[in-house]
Write a protein that holds these residues in place. Structure first.
Motif, mmCIF file in Angstrom:
data_model
loop_
_atom_site.group_PDB
_atom_site.id
_atom_site.type_symbol
_atom_site.label_atom_id
_atom_site.label_comp_id
_atom_site.label_asym_id
_atom_site.label_seq_id
_atom_site.Cartn_x
_atom_site.Cartn_y
_atom_site.Cartn_z
ATOM 1 N N THR A 67 -16.793 11.361 -20.097
ATOM 2 C CA THR A 67 -16.452 10.442 -18.988
ATOM 3 C C THR A 67 -14.868 10.343 -18.602
ATOM 4 N N LEU A 68 -14.298 10.402 -19.895
ATOM 5 C CA LEU A 68 -12.871 10.183 -19.893
ATOM 6 C C LEU A 68 -12.275 11.489 -19.420
ATOM 7 N N MET A 69 -12.801 12.571 -19.600
ATOM 8 C CA MET A 69 -12.280 13.972 -18.997
ATOM 9 C C MET A 69 -12.508 14.148 -17.635
ATOM 10 N N VAL A 70 -13.534 13.678 -17.175
ATOM 11 C CA VAL A 70 -13.783 13.504 -15.758
ATOM 12 C C VAL A 70 -12.692 12.799 -14.948
ATOM 13 N N SER A 71 -12.658 11.587 -15.336
ATOM 14 C CA SER A 71 -11.611 10.739 -14.843
ATOM 15 C C SER A 71 -10.161 11.272 -15.087
ATOM 16 N N ARG A 72 -9.806 11.825 -15.979
ATOM 17 C CA ARG A 72 -8.472 12.304 -16.502
ATOM 18 C C ARG A 72 -8.184 13.395 -15.671
ATOM 19 N N THR A 73 -9.322 14.355 -15.119
ATOM 20 C CA THR A 73 -9.138 15.435 -14.316
ATOM 21 C C THR A 73 -8.529 15.128 -12.934
ATOM 22 N N VAL A 74 -9.481 13.739 -12.442
ATOM 23 C CA VAL A 74 -9.084 13.653 -10.955
ATOM 24 C C VAL A 74 -7.777 12.799 -11.122
ATOM 25 N N GLU A 75 -7.387 11.957 -11.903
ATOM 26 C CA GLU A 75 -6.008 11.560 -11.812
ATOM 27 C C GLU A 75 -4.613 12.497 -11.928
ATOM 28 N N THR A 76 -5.106 13.694 -13.004
ATOM 29 C CA THR A 76 -4.128 14.705 -13.142
ATOM 30 C C THR A 76 -3.944 15.447 -11.862
ATOM 31 N N TYR A 77 -5.158 15.771 -10.822
ATOM 32 C CA TYR A 77 -5.094 16.298 -9.798
ATOM 33 C C TYR A 77 -4.040 15.839 -8.643
ATOM 34 N N TYR A 78 -4.237 14.296 -8.864
ATOM 35 C CA TYR A 78 -3.492 13.515 -7.702
ATOM 36 C C TYR A 78 -1.916 13.294 -8.185
ATOM 37 N N SER A 79 -1.512 13.442 -9.431
ATOM 38 C CA SER A 79 -0.471 13.198 -10.043
ATOM 39 C C SER A 79 0.424 14.372 -10.332
ATOM 40 N N MET A 80 -0.243 15.536 -10.441
ATOM 41 C CA MET A 80 0.391 16.814 -11.057
ATOM 42 C C MET A 80 1.531 17.045 -10.166
ATOM 43 N N ASN A 81 1.424 16.833 -8.651
ATOM 44 C CA ASN A 81 2.792 17.328 -7.741
ATOM 45 C C ASN A 81 3.947 16.565 -8.223
ATOM 46 N N SER A 82 3.814 15.312 -9.005
ATOM 47 C CA SER A 82 5.072 14.856 -9.161
ATOM 48 C C SER A 82 5.580 14.829 -10.544
ATOM 49 N N SER A 83 4.661 15.668 -11.328
ATOM 50 C CA SER A 83 5.215 15.830 -12.903
ATOM 51 C C SER A 83 5.508 17.125 -13.121
ATOM 52 N N ALA A 84 4.693 18.191 -12.508
ATOM 53 C CA ALA A 84 5.129 19.568 -12.810
ATOM 54 C C ALA A 84 6.489 19.965 -12.503
ATOM 55 N N THR A 85 7.047 21.180 -13.297
ATOM 56 C CA THR A 85 8.150 21.691 -12.617
ATOM 57 C C THR A 85 8.143 22.490 -11.360
ATOM 58 N N GLN A 86 6.889 22.617 -10.945
ATOM 59 C CA GLN A 86 6.859 23.388 -9.582
ATOM 60 C C GLN A 86 6.013 22.509 -8.811
ATOM 61 N N LYS A 87 6.050 22.580 -7.489
ATOM 62 C CA LYS A 87 5.528 21.724 -6.686
ATOM 63 C C LYS A 87 3.985 22.176 -6.092
ATOM 64 N N TYR A 88 2.947 21.300 -6.857
ATOM 65 C CA TYR A 88 1.830 21.805 -6.507
ATOM 66 C C TYR A 88 0.934 20.633 -5.402
ATOM 67 N N THR A 89 0.941 21.143 -4.511
ATOM 68 C CA THR A 89 0.549 20.160 -3.189
ATOM 69 C C THR A 89 -0.946 20.193 -3.108
ATOM 70 N N PRO A 90 -1.726 19.205 -2.969
ATOM 71 C CA PRO A 90 -3.202 19.237 -2.877
ATOM 72 C C PRO A 90 -3.458 19.623 -1.298
ATOM 73 N N ILE A 91 -4.240 20.511 -1.036
ATOM 74 C CA ILE A 91 -4.808 20.602 0.379
ATOM 75 C C ILE A 91 -5.003 19.594 0.919
ATOM 76 N N THR A 92 -4.690 19.221 2.269
ATOM 77 C CA THR A 92 -4.931 18.085 2.697
ATOM 78 C C THR A 92 -5.822 18.479 4.094
ATOM 79 N N GLU A 93 -6.361 17.059 4.690
ATOM 80 C CA GLU A 93 -7.063 17.192 5.751
ATOM 81 C C GLU A 93 -6.521 15.903 6.518
#
Length: 217
Positions: A67-93
């Motif tokens: 359960t921690l891994m499931v939650s961590r994956t979602v949190e990382t998905y939304y925060s990765m763009n602000s922490s990675a050295t390259q810009k990872y932009t989630p696809i938007t609608e």
């Protein structure tokens, strides 16, 4: 004879020009393929580092860690763009990032009946406000029942990155799927990463799967 020699030399000159052109094109193709092969490897390493923690690469042994891994994956998905050295932009609608798409496949029943191997699959959207989906608000007994009957669970999401290379700015779409497989005694984790190249708003897998040679020649 002079005319024939002139035509012959002219023909040879055309052959040489074509050979030079072919060599030039092949070198260009080599540069492009090398560049994007390295780009793919670099991004695959980054995505793996973010979404497949070293602590879990040999498997997950407890329901709490799952359960921690499931939650961590979602949190990382939304925060990765602000922490990675390259810009990872989630696809938007409509300007809103698409949620993490989750599937849960489990046996319908653990009873020894003729339907013992029948499975059912649930589909869920996980967001920053609801990172656990079907795992949220379950009692301890219900969580145990879910994981005891679990066969596979997936979390899927997409990023866009921009490659700065010889041919200018090229957008890539990264399709990422984290697969949880119940092996009995542990849940095995695998990370699947696929890339697509966006050309004039159209995704083209051929360009990212070694199709440059056919296109240029």
């Amino acid at each position: 004879d002079g005319i024939r020699d002139f035509c012959l030399s002219r023909g040879l000159g055309d052959v040489y020009k074509r050979q030079v052109l072919v060599v030039f094109v092949v070198l260009q193709v080599y540069v492009v393929v090398s560049q994007y092969t390295y780009y793919y490897r670099a991004n695959s390493l980054t995505i793996t580092e973010f979404f497949l923690p070293t602590d879990y690469r040999d498997g997950i042994f407890t329901i709490k860690d799952c359960t921690l891994m499931v939650s961590r994956t979602v949190e990382t998905y939304y925060s990765m763009n602000s922490s990675a050295t390259q810009k990872y932009t989630p696809i938007t609608e409509n300007g809103i990032p698409l949620p993490v798409y989750m599937t849960v496949t489990r046996y319908k029943s653990l009873n020894k009946t003729r339907d013992n191997f029948a499975t059912t699959t649930g589909y869920y959207n996980l967001t920053g406000e609801d990172p656990l989906g079907p795992l949220f608000n379950l009692s301890e007994m219900q969580l145990h029942d879910l994981f005891f009957s679990l066969t596979t669970m997936t979390q899927s999401f997409k990023f866009e990155t921009i490659s700065v290379g010889q041919f200018g700015l090229i957008p890539f779409i990264w399709n990422v799927t984290l697969v949880y497989t119940n092996r009995g005694g542990l849940v095995d984790l695998t990370l699947n990463i696929q890339k697509e190249l966006e050309v004039n708003g159209v995704l083209d897998r051929q360009l990212t799967q070694g199709g440059w040679l056919n296109i240029f020649i």
